[in-house]
Design a protein around this motif. Structure first.
Motif, PDB file in Angstrom:
ATOM      1  N   ALA A   1     -17.142  20.013  -0.636  1.00 57.15           N
ATOM      2  CA  ALA A   1     -16.470  21.196  -1.338  1.00 57.15           C
ATOM      3  C   ALA A   1     -15.124  21.285  -1.027  1.00 57.15           C
ATOM      4  O   ALA A   1     -14.425  21.581  -2.141  1.00 57.15           O
ATOM      5  CB  ALA A   1     -17.278  22.340  -0.726  1.00 57.15           C
ATOM      6  N   ARG A   2     -14.614  21.124   0.052  1.00 54.19           N
ATOM      7  CA  ARG A   2     -13.280  21.457   0.545  1.00 54.19           C
ATOM      8  C   ARG A   2     -12.529  19.999  -0.355  1.00 54.19           C
ATOM      9  O   ARG A   2     -11.456  20.322  -0.818  1.00 54.19           O
ATOM     10  CB  ARG A   2     -12.981  21.291   2.083  1.00 54.19           C
ATOM     11  N   LEU A   3     -13.074  19.209  -0.284  1.00 59.44           N
ATOM     12  CA  LEU A   3     -12.479  17.679  -0.817  1.00 59.44           C
ATOM     13  C   LEU A   3     -12.498  17.991  -2.302  1.00 59.44           C
ATOM     14  O   LEU A   3     -11.500  17.513  -3.070  1.00 59.44           O
ATOM     15  CB  LEU A   3     -13.329  16.389  -0.602  1.00 59.44           C
ATOM     16  N   GLU A   4     -13.463  18.432  -2.894  1.00 66.65           N
ATOM     17  CA  GLU A   4     -13.634  18.654  -4.344  1.00 66.65           C
ATOM     18  C   GLU A   4     -12.349  19.682  -4.818  1.00 66.65           C
ATOM     19  O   GLU A   4     -11.846  19.657  -5.857  1.00 66.65           O
ATOM     20  CB  GLU A   4     -15.046  19.214  -4.705  1.00 66.65           C
ATOM     21  N   LEU A   5     -12.324  20.806  -4.047  1.00 64.26           N
ATOM     22  CA  LEU A   5     -11.294  21.645  -4.210  1.00 64.26           C
ATOM     23  C   LEU A   5      -9.864  21.078  -4.311  1.00 64.26           C
ATOM     24  O   LEU A   5      -8.891  21.333  -5.090  1.00 64.26           O
ATOM     25  CB  LEU A   5     -11.381  22.929  -3.515  1.00 64.26           C
ATOM     26  N   GLU A   6      -9.778  20.274  -3.413  1.00 61.43           N
ATOM     27  CA  GLU A   6      -8.367  19.553  -3.238  1.00 61.43           C
ATOM     28  C   GLU A   6      -8.201  18.643  -4.393  1.00 61.43           C
ATOM     29  O   GLU A   6      -6.932  18.795  -4.929  1.00 61.43           O
ATOM     30  CB  GLU A   6      -8.265  18.791  -1.847  1.00 61.43           C
ATOM     31  N   ALA A   7      -9.220  17.889  -4.811  1.00 66.07           N
ATOM     32  CA  ALA A   7      -9.095  17.063  -6.213  1.00 66.07           C
ATOM     33  C   ALA A   7      -8.711  18.081  -7.424  1.00 66.07           C
ATOM     34  O   ALA A   7      -7.870  17.434  -8.250  1.00 66.07           O
ATOM     35  CB  ALA A   7     -10.372  16.146  -6.327  1.00 66.07           C
ATOM     36  N   LEU A   8      -9.566  18.988  -7.408  1.00 66.75           N
ATOM     37  CA  LEU A   8      -9.310  19.619  -8.718  1.00 66.75           C
ATOM     38  C   LEU A   8      -8.036  20.652  -8.994  1.00 66.75           C
ATOM     39  O   LEU A   8      -7.745  21.118  -9.971  1.00 66.75           O
ATOM     40  CB  LEU A   8     -10.471  20.857  -8.745  1.00 66.75           C
ATOM     41  N   VAL A   9      -7.103  20.495  -8.082  1.00 69.46           N
ATOM     42  CA  VAL A   9      -5.887  21.161  -7.891  1.00 69.46           C
ATOM     43  C   VAL A   9      -4.910  20.306  -9.029  1.00 69.46           C
ATOM     44  O   VAL A   9      -4.213  20.765  -9.752  1.00 69.46           O
ATOM     45  CB  VAL A   9      -5.191  21.187  -6.776  1.00 69.46           C
ATOM     46  N   VAL A  10      -5.504  19.078  -8.943  1.00 70.66           N
ATOM     47  CA  VAL A  10      -4.509  18.196  -9.785  1.00 70.66           C
ATOM     48  C   VAL A  10      -5.535  17.521 -10.960  1.00 70.66           C
ATOM     49  O   VAL A  10      -4.904  16.818 -11.578  1.00 70.66           O
ATOM     50  CB  VAL A  10      -4.032  16.801  -8.843  1.00 70.66           C
ATOM     51  N   ALA A  11      -6.549  17.622 -10.833  1.00 66.90           N
ATOM     52  CA  ALA A  11      -7.582  16.841 -11.892  1.00 66.90           C
ATOM     53  C   ALA A  11      -7.424  17.960 -13.274  1.00 66.90           C
ATOM     54  O   ALA A  11      -8.029  18.997 -13.188  1.00 66.90           O
ATOM     55  CB  ALA A  11      -8.878  16.807 -11.378  1.00 66.90           C
ATOM     56  N   GLY A  12      -6.975  17.453 -14.453  1.00 65.35           N
ATOM     57  CA  GLY A  12      -6.650  18.128 -15.421  1.00 65.35           C
ATOM     58  C   GLY A  12      -8.119  18.126 -16.259  1.00 65.35           C
ATOM     59  O   GLY A  12      -9.055  17.215 -16.082  1.00 65.35           O
ATOM     60  N   PRO A  13      -8.416  19.088 -17.423  1.00 66.95           N
ATOM     61  CA  PRO A  13      -9.569  18.798 -18.086  1.00 66.95           C
ATOM     62  C   PRO A  13      -9.583  17.773 -18.849  1.00 66.95           C
ATOM     63  O   PRO A  13      -8.541  17.127 -19.142  1.00 66.95           O
ATOM     64  CB  PRO A  13      -9.469  20.208 -19.045  1.00 66.95           C
ATOM     65  N   VAL A  14     -10.781  17.327 -19.141  1.00 67.14           N
ATOM     66  CA  VAL A  14     -10.988  16.267 -19.810  1.00 67.14           C
ATOM     67  C   VAL A  14     -10.405  16.531 -21.381  1.00 67.14           C
ATOM     68  O   VAL A  14     -10.543  17.698 -22.079  1.00 67.14           O
ATOM     69  CB  VAL A  14     -12.749  15.894 -20.397  1.00 67.14           C
ATOM     70  N   PRO A  15      -9.742  15.880 -22.096  1.00 69.52           N
ATOM     71  CA  PRO A  15      -8.925  16.119 -23.504  1.00 69.52           C
ATOM     72  C   PRO A  15     -10.200  16.733 -24.404  1.00 69.52           C
ATOM     73  O   PRO A  15     -10.985  16.142 -24.443  1.00 69.52           O
ATOM     74  CB  PRO A  15      -8.519  14.639 -23.785  1.00 69.52           C
ATOM     75  N   GLY A  16      -9.750  17.926 -24.987  1.00 67.00           N
ATOM     76  CA  GLY A  16     -10.551  18.407 -25.955  1.00 67.00           C
ATOM     77  C   GLY A  16     -11.786  19.672 -25.321  1.00 67.00           C
ATOM     78  O   GLY A  16     -12.071  20.038 -26.073  1.00 67.00           O
ATOM     79  N   SER A  17     -11.577  19.455 -23.991  1.00 67.78           N
ATOM     80  CA  SER A  17     -12.794  20.139 -23.338  1.00 67.78           C
ATOM     81  C   SER A  17     -12.448  21.673 -23.517  1.00 67.78           C
ATOM     82  O   SER A  17     -13.380  22.728 -23.780  1.00 67.78           O
ATOM     83  CB  SER A  17     -12.986  19.744 -22.059  1.00 67.78           C
TER      84      SER A  17
END
Length: 215
Positions: A79-95
Motif C-alpha cells: 500500500a505504501r509503494l502504491e501511494l508512492e507510485a500514484l504521486v507521479v502516475a497520471g490518469p489514463v488519457p480520457g478517464s
C-alpha cells in the motif's frame, strides 16, 4: 455485437477498473521494483519462482501462505509503494472526462481494483474525482483470495450499490478486471491493451473517448 448505447441502456451502475482504466499504478519496471522491495518481508529463502517474480501480487500471494501476519506486513508495505507510485502516475488519457460524464449522466460510478483502498482514494482525490466516483471496492487486507480475478471485489461492488449484476457494467483495462466481472455475471467493456483477454468482453474500445456521449 451489441453497441455501447444498447449495453448502457437500462443499467444504472458503472464499475471502472482502477489499474487499467483510471490509471496505471506500476509499469513493468515499477512492478519489479515493488516486488523486490516486498520480498525481504517474506524471508531470505524464497521459492525460485517467487524470488524471480516481478509481480508484487505474486509476492503477496506467497506471503499469505506464510501466515496472516506476514501477509498483513506485505499488504501494508505494498500500500505504501502504491501511494508512492500514484504521486507521479497520471490518469489514463480520457478517464477523468469519462468518469465526470458518467456521473453527470446519473450513473453511480464505483472504482474496482486490487490496489489498496487508501491508494485508490488518494488518486481520486488528487485528480478531483472523489465526488464523481461514489464508491471504492479495493484491497483492504493481505488475503489474495479476495482479489481479482476472483469475484469478491466485484460482488462487493454490486452489494454496495444495492443492485443486481444485470444493472451493472464494468469498464476494464486488464484481464483480471474483465475476468472477474464476467464470472460475476456483469457486462463488460474492454479498453484494448497489449495484454490478451482470456474473458471475451461484450464490447472492445481502443480509446475511452469512444464511450463518451454513448447512450
Amino acid at each position: 455485437m451489441v453497441g455501447v448505447t444498447e449495453l448502457l441502456a437500462g443499467r444504472d451502475h458503472v464499475f471502472v477498473g482502477f489499474d487499467g482504466v483510471v490509471c496505471t499504478v506500476f509499469d513493468a519496471a515499477g512492478a519489479r521494483t515493488a516486488a523486490d522491495r516486498l520480498k525481504p518481508l517474506v524471508g531470505a529463502a524464497l521459492p525460485d519462482d517467487v524470488a524471480a517474480t516481478g509481480d508484487p501480487f505474486a509476492v503477496l500471494s506467497y506471503a499469505a501462505s506464510c501466515g496472516p501476519n506476514t501477509a498483513d506486513a506485505v499488504h501494508r508495505q505494498l500500500a505504501r509503494l502504491e501511494l508512492e507510485a500514484l504521486v507521479v502516475a497520471g490518469p489514463v488519457p480520457g478517464s477523468v472526462e469519462l468518469i465526470g460524464e458518467l456521473a453527470w449522466r446519473g450513473f453511480t460510478v464505483t472504482a474496482v481494483g486490487n490496489q489498496s483502498v487508501d491508494a485508490v482514494r488518494s488518486h481520486l482525490s488528487l485528480h478531483d474525482l472523489q465526488y464523481d466516483v461514489k464508491r471504492i471496492s479495493a484491497r483492504a487486507s493481505g488475503d489474495p483470495a479476495l482479489l481479482l480475478p476472483g469475484t469478491a471485489l466485484v460482488d462487493a461492488a454490486v452489494r454496495g450499490v444495492g443492485a443486481s449484476p444485470g444493472q451493472c457494467v464494468l469498464i476494464g483495462g486488464t484481464p483480471p478486471e474483465l475476468q472477474a466481472a464476467r464470472a460475476a455475471g456483469i457486462a463488460t467493456i474492454a479498453l484494448a491493451s497489449a495484454e490478451p483477454l482470456t474473458a471475451p468482453p461484450d464490447i472492445v474500445v481502443t480509446d475511452l473517448a469512444e464511450l463518451r456521449l454513448a447512450g
